[in-house]
Design an enzyme around this catalytic site. Structure first.
Site, PDB file in Angstrom:
ATOM      1  N   GLU A 466       0.850  -1.189   0.000  1.00  0.00           N
ATOM      2  CA  GLU A 466       0.000   0.000   0.000  1.00  0.00           C
ATOM      3  C   GLU A 466       0.888   1.242   0.000  1.00  0.00           C
ATOM      4  OE1 GLU A 466      -4.084   1.518   2.202  1.00  0.00           O
ATOM      5  OE2 GLU A 466      -3.241  -0.454   2.631  1.00  0.00           O
ATOM      6  N   ASP A 473      -5.229  10.267   6.836  1.00  0.00           N
ATOM      7  CA  ASP A 473      -4.142  10.087   7.792  1.00  0.00           C
ATOM      8  C   ASP A 473      -3.297  11.357   7.885  1.00  0.00           C
ATOM      9  OD1 ASP A 473      -4.983   7.620   6.375  1.00  0.00           O
ATOM     10  OD2 ASP A 473      -3.685   6.600   7.792  1.00  0.00           O
ATOM     11  N   GLU A 747      -2.174   0.568  13.585  1.00  0.00           N
ATOM     12  CA  GLU A 747      -3.347   0.926  12.798  1.00  0.00           C
ATOM     13  C   GLU A 747      -4.635   0.668  13.570  1.00  0.00           C
ATOM     14  OE1 GLU A 747      -5.006   0.098   8.262  1.00  0.00           O
ATOM     15  OE2 GLU A 747      -3.482  -1.219   9.132  1.00  0.00           O
TER      16      GLU A 747
END
Length: 885
Positions: A466, A473, A747
Site C-alpha cells: 500500500e 491520515d 493501525e
C-alpha cells in the site's frame, strides 16, 4: 549580548536548488529580557567570505524577522548565494553579522534545460523491474579555472547519480513521488572541486520506482509511463564568466546493471558478479554499451527540490539475534522503522544473502508475515566472492523491526548487520519528557511513526502493498507532525500534488498522488463508491494549508493552495442538500470500535461527520481568505459557515439539546468544531463523559473522533477525564500498545489482542501514525504551547499548561521559527513550579490554569482571569511558582 544565530531560507539553513525566491527568516539570541528587533539589514554574496557583496541592504525599520520576501535579489540559474543578517534591538544593541544561510539556484526556465529524458530501456521492458546503467564521458581542459559546478538531475522512476566512480550526494529514492505528468522534482548537487582535467564520467543507475513500478494494493504497474528515464544538466561556471554545460542526450550510453529486480514492495535482487568495474570512471569503457533513446516528457513540469529529500538519517544495530520456536534465525533491531539493512559478508562467488523484513513476532514468537499481504519485503544479494563485501538496496525500502535471515554463507555475527533509517530530511522541532515512562514511550512511538511514514509522501504505512498518501491520515496527523518536525516544505510539496490531482469539479482523491482512479475495478468498495471526496480525507485540502500557516506564519502555502481550498468547499456545496453534505463513498469514523462486527465503518452517521467537516473546513477557508485580503470571499464563506452550523444544529440536535447520534465521535466533533448551541454545551460535554464512562473510561473512536477526544474534554472543563483517557493502559488505549511493546503507533487499537492473537491479516499495520495525532495534545495542552492565529508562526503564542494525570513533572521544547519555546512544570502537592522560555523578538500570553495564588512571579504582572491568572510576557526565561485551586 545580541546575536543572530541562524538564518533560514524557507525555514531551512540551506537550499540546494531554488526556482523562486525563498522567504527569509532568522533566530535572535540575547541575554536581555523583552527583546524586540527594531531594524535589520541583509547582505548577499556569491562568496561565503562576502567578497564581493552583490547586495548591501539598507537598514529596514521593522520588528519582522521571519517570512520576509527577498525582493532585492534577481536570481540567475546555477549560481551559489550566501545571505547574512544584522539586527538592532530595543536596547540599542547591534548584532554582529550572522553566520550565512546559503542556496544554489536551479534551472529557472524550462528552455534552459537543453537536455532530454534518456533511457536505456526498450518498450519491451515495461514489465521488467531491473535497473539500468547510463554513462556519459566528457573532457575538461581547464578544471583549475572552475569557479563552481552544479548538476541538476531528475528521473522518470528512481535514480542514483555517480561521478568519476563515486556516488553524488547523500539522497535516496530520488526524485521521489509526485504527480509526474504535472509536477516532477529535480535535485541539485554541488560538484565544485570534484571535476578534473581530462576525462570525466557522469553515471546514473535508474530504477522503476513509483513511476513504472508495481504499486498499490491492486498491484498495477506503469501508472505514469513504461520506461524509466534520466534528465540531467551539468553547469560549469568559470572564473572568467564563461560557462560549459553537459546535458543528457543521445550521446550517452546504456547497459544492464547488477540490479536484476527492484520494486518498492517486493525488495531487490542484486548479483554482484554482474558488476562492471569502473563503469563510471575513466578506467572503464563503454565500447560495448548500447545507445540510449529519448523519452518524451514535458520539461515545464520540472521543479527544484531545495530540501526534504529522503536520506539515510540514523543507523541502528541489532539488539538481539534470536532463534524462533520454528527454527528461524531472526535479527531484532528493537525499533519498528523504515529503511533498509546494510550488511557485511564474505563468501564464494554465487553464494547468497537473503533477508525477509517484517514487523512483529506472533504469539508463539515466530515470524509473522501475513500482514504484509502480497508485499515480499525481500532482499537478495549474490556474492562476487572477492573479500569482504558490503551492500544495501538501492531503489526499495522496507518497513520492519525484525529481519529473518533466510540465507547467509558465513558464521552469523549480528555486528555485520545495520539498519539504515530512511525518511525525508526534516529538522526535529519537538522534544517531550515527563515523569511517566509510558507516556515518554508513547511520544517516542508517535515520533517514530512519523519517521517511518514521511518517506517523501505521508504514507499510511511503510510495510505492506500500500504505502499510499492517504489524505485522511495526513490531515489528522498534520498538527502533531508540525510540532515534532519542521514540515513546512514537506507538506507544501505534497499539497502541490493534491492541487494537481484534484478533479475538475474540485473533488479531492483519497490518496495523493492519486493512483487509485482508473485502477480499482477489482476493489468493490472503491469501484462502487469512487476514489475521491471522502469527508475528513479530502478536507486535507483545507486543514493542512491552514495548519502550515498557523505553525510557520507563511502565507505562501495559502496562496499556492487557495484555488484548491476553494474548489473543495465549492465541491461540497454543490453536492449538499440544504447544507447537509454527503457524497458517494464515505469512510466515516474509520475502524472505530463501535462499528458493527466485521465492519471498518464506525457507528457515527456519515451525514453528521460530513456536515461537521463541511462546517469546519468552510470556517478555515473563510479565515484564509481574510488573511490573504480576499474580503469578498471571506464574507461569502463566513456566511456559508454560519448557515452550515445553523443547519447542523437543526438537523442533529433536539429542541431540548440532545445530540441525536449517541456516539463518542459525534459529540467530539460537535464540541471541537464549535457546532454546539452554547446553551447545550454543558449537556453535550456531560453526555460525552457518560459515553466515555459506559466503556469504563475507554475510547471506542476511530480515525475521525480520536484526534480531538482529549481536546473536546479539556476545552470543556473535563481535565481529569482527558488525562485519565490519555493514561489508560488496558485495551483499548494508547498505552495498551506501549504495554504490549510497541515502538510505533498501530493501525488498530487491538492490532495485537490481549491474548496475543492478531486483529486481522488483511489490514493490520504496526506502523500507522493516525492515532498518534494525540501528540498535539501533549504539546498544545499538557505543555500548553499553543499558536495564536492572530500572530501565527509563534510570533505571539499562548502558554497555558495543564497539569494532571498524576505527573510530577513535564518538560517540553518546541523549536519555533523564532527560536526554542520551553515549558517545564513540576507539581508538589498543590504547588506548581513553572519554567518558561520565550524566544527573542516574540511575546506570549501565560495562563496559570486553576491558579489560586501566585507565590513567585519572577517579575511578571499576573492578573486574575476566568482560568486562574494571566499575564503578557516578552522574551526571556521565567520561573513562576503558584498554588492550584
Amino acid at each position: 549580548m545580541l546575536a543572530v544565530i541562524r538564518v533560514t531560507l524557507d525555514q531551512e539553513s540551506a537550499l540546494s536548488g531554488v526556482q523562486e525566491l525563498p522567504v527569509l527568516g532568522w533566530e535572535i539570541e540575547s541575554d536581555n529580557r523583552n527583546v524586540q528587533q527594531t531594524a535589520y539589514r541583509i547582505q548577499i554574496s556569491h562568496d561565503h567570505h562576502f567578497d564581493p557583496i552583490i547586495h548591501h541592504g539598507e537598514w529596514q525599520e521593522t520588528s519582522r524577522s521571519n517570512n520576509l520576501e527577498l525582493t532585492e535579489l534577481m536570481l540567475t540559474s546555477s549560481q551559489r548565494y550566501f545571505i547574512r543578517v544584522q539586527v538592532r534591538d530595543n536596547y540599542g544593541e547591534v548584532s554582529p553579522w550572522s553566520p550565512p544561510a546559503h542556496m544554489i539556484s536551479g534551472v529557472l526556465y524550462s528552455h534552459e534545460w537543453n537536455a532530454e529524458f534518456i533511457t536505456a530501456e526498450s518498450p519491451e521492458d515495461k514489465d521488467r523491474s531491473a535497473a539500468m546503467l547510463l554513462r556519459k564521458s566528457f573532457v575538461l581542459n581547464r578544471a583549475e579555472d572552475i569557479q563552481s559546478a552544479f548538476i541538476h538531475v531528475s528521473a522518470l522512476g528512481l535514480y542514483e547519480l555517480h561521478l568519476n566512480g563515486h556516488q553524488v550526494g547523500e539522497d535516496a529514492l530520488t526524485p521521489g513521488w509526485t504527480s509526474y505528468h504535472h509536477h516532477l522534482r529535480y535535485q541539485t548537487y554541488d560538484l565544485t572541486g570534484h571535476l578534473q582535467n581530462g576525462e570525466n564520467v557522469i553515471g546514473a543507475i535508474t530504477g522503476a520506482g513509483w513511476y513504472k513500478g508495481d504499486m498499490g494494493f491492486t498491484r498495477h504497474r506503469n501508472y505514469y509511463g513504461e520506461r524509466a528515464a534520466l534528465i540531467s544538466r551539468l553547469v560549469i561556471n568559470y572564473k572568467d564568466g564563461s560557462q560549459d554545460t553537459v546535458v543528457s542526450d543521445e550521446s550517452w550510453k546504456g547497459y544492464d546493471s547488477a540490479i536484476l529486480f527492484s520494486e518498492i514492495y517486493d525488495g531487490e535482487i542484486y548479483d554482484a558478479r554482474r558488476e562492471i568495474p569502473g563503469w563510471c570512471d575513466r578506467q572503464g569503457s563503454a565500447a560495448s554499451w548500447r545507445p540510449v533513446s529519448v523519452v518524451a516528457h514535458e520539461k515545464s513540469t520540472l521543479v527544484a527540490q531545495g530540501s526534504n529529500t529522503v536520506r539515510q538519517i540514523e543507523k541502528l544495530k541489532p539488539v538481539a539475534l534470536i532463534t524462533t520456536p520454528q527454527g528461524d534465525t531472526v535479527l531484532d533491531f528493537g525499533q519498528n522503522l523504515s529503511g533498509w539493512v546494510e550488511f557485511k559478508v564474505r563468501g564464494n562467488a554465487g553464494d547468497k544473502v537473503v533477508l525477509r523484513h517484517f514487523e512483529v513476532l506472533d504469539a508463539e514468537g515466530n515470524v509473522y508475515l501475513d500482514n504484509l499481504r502480497s508485499a515480499k519485503q525481500r532482499t537478495e544479494y549474490v556474492l562476487r566472492g572477492e573479500g569482504e563485501e558490503i551492500w544495501h538496496p538501492h531503489f526499495t525500502w522496507q518497513g520492519f523491526r525484525y529481519v529473518k535471515i533466510e540465507e547467509y554463507p558465513a558464521e552469523l555475527d549480528r555486528d555485520n548487520f545495520t539498519a539504515i533509517v530512511l525518511h525525508s530530511a526534516m529538522q526535529q522541532t519537538g522534544h517531550f519528557a515527563c515523569s511517566d515512562p509510558d507516556l515518554n514511550q508513547l511520544h517516542h512511538n508517535i515520533l517514530w511513526g512519523l519517521k517511518g511514514n514521511f518517506v517523501d509522501v505521508p504514507t499510511d504505512c511503510p510495510q505492506r502493498d500500500e504505502r499510499l498518501g492517504w489524505t485522511g491520515d495526513a490531515q489528522i496527523f498534520c498538527r502533531t507532525a508540525s510540532y515534532l518536525m519542521q514540515t513546512r516544505n514537506f507538506f507544501a510539496k505534497w499539497l502541490t500534488d493534491l492541487r494537481y490531482d484534484q478533479t475538475a469539479e474540485g473533488g479531492v482523491p483519497h490518496v495523493i498522488p492519486d493512483i487509485l482512479t482508473g485502477y480499482c475495478a477489482k476493489d468493490r468498495l472503491l469501484a462502487e463508491g469512487g476514489t475521491h471526496s471522502a469527508s475528513a480525507w479530502a478536507d486535507a485540502a483545507v486543514i493542512n494549508p491552514w495548519t502550515m500557516y498557523l505553525m510557520y506564519g507563511d502565507t505562501r502555502v495559502l496562496e499556492n493552495q487557495y484555488a484548491s481550498m476553494k474548489g473543495w468547499i465549492d465541491f461540497m456545496t454543490a453536492h449538499a442538500d440544504n447544507h447537509i453534505w454527503q457524497y458517494n463513498l464515505q469512510f466515516g469514523d474509520w475502524v472505530a470500535l463501535d462499528a458493527k462486527e466485521g465492519s471498518y465503518f464506525g457507528a457515527t452517521p456519515n451525514d453528521l461527520t460530513c456536515t461537521a467537516y463541511y462546517a469546519y473546513s468552510t470556517q478555515l477557508f473563510a479565515k484564509a481568505a481574510k488573511v490573504l485580503n480576499r474580503l469578498d470571499d471571506h464574507q461569502h464563506y463566513e456566511a456559508l459557515h454560519q448557515a452550515i452550523v445553523r443547519r447542523f444544529q437543526q438537523e442533529f440536535f433536539t429542541p431540548s439539546g440532545r445530540l441525536a447520534a449517541r456516539t463518542q465521535t459525534a459529540h467530539i466533533l460537535a464540541l471541537y468544531f464549535n457546532l454546539v448551541p452554547e446553551d447545550f454545551r454543558q449537556r453535550t460535554t456531560d453526555t460525552l463523559v457518560e459515553l466515555l464512562n459506559e466503556h469504563d473510561g475507554h475510547l471506542v473512536t476511530g480515525f475521525v473522533g480520536t484526534p480531538y477526544f482529549c481536546h473536546a474534554l479539556s476545552q470543556n472543563g473535563r481535565t481529569k477525564e482527558a488525562w485519565n483517557l490519555l493514561l489508560k493502559d488496558d485495551f483499548p488505549s494508547w498505552l495498551y500498545q506501549v504495554k504490549a511493546g510497541a515502538t510505533t503507533i498501530w493501525e488498530h487499537w487491538d492490532g495485537i489482542k490481549p491474548d496475543g492473537s492478531m486483529w486481522s491479516a488483511d489490514m493490520n499495520s504496526f506502523n500507522h501514525y493516525a492515532y498518534g495525532a494525540v501528540g498535539e495534545w501533549l504539546y498544545r495542552v499538557a505543555a500548553g504551547i499553543e499558536a495564536d492565529e492572530a500572530q501565527p508562526g509563534f510570533k505571539h503564542f499562548i502558554i497555558k499548561p495543564l497539569t494532571g494525570g498524576g505527573l510530577s513533572w513535564l518538560d517540553t521544547r518546541y523549536q519555533s521559527i523564532y527560536g526554542s519555546i520551553g515549558v517545564r512544570w513540576e507539581v508538589s502537592g498543590q504547588t506548581v513550579f513553572l519554567n518558561v522560555t520565550v524566544p527573542a523578538n516574540t511575546s506570549a500570553t501565560v495562563i496559570l490554569t486553576d491558579g489560586q495564588s501566585v507565590q513567585e512571579a519572577d517579575g511578571i504582572d499576573f492578573v486574575r482571569c476566568a482560568d486562574g491568572y494571566t499575564a503578557e510576557v516578552g522574551s526571556g526565561e521565567y520561573r513562576v511558582e503558584y498554588r492550584l485551586v
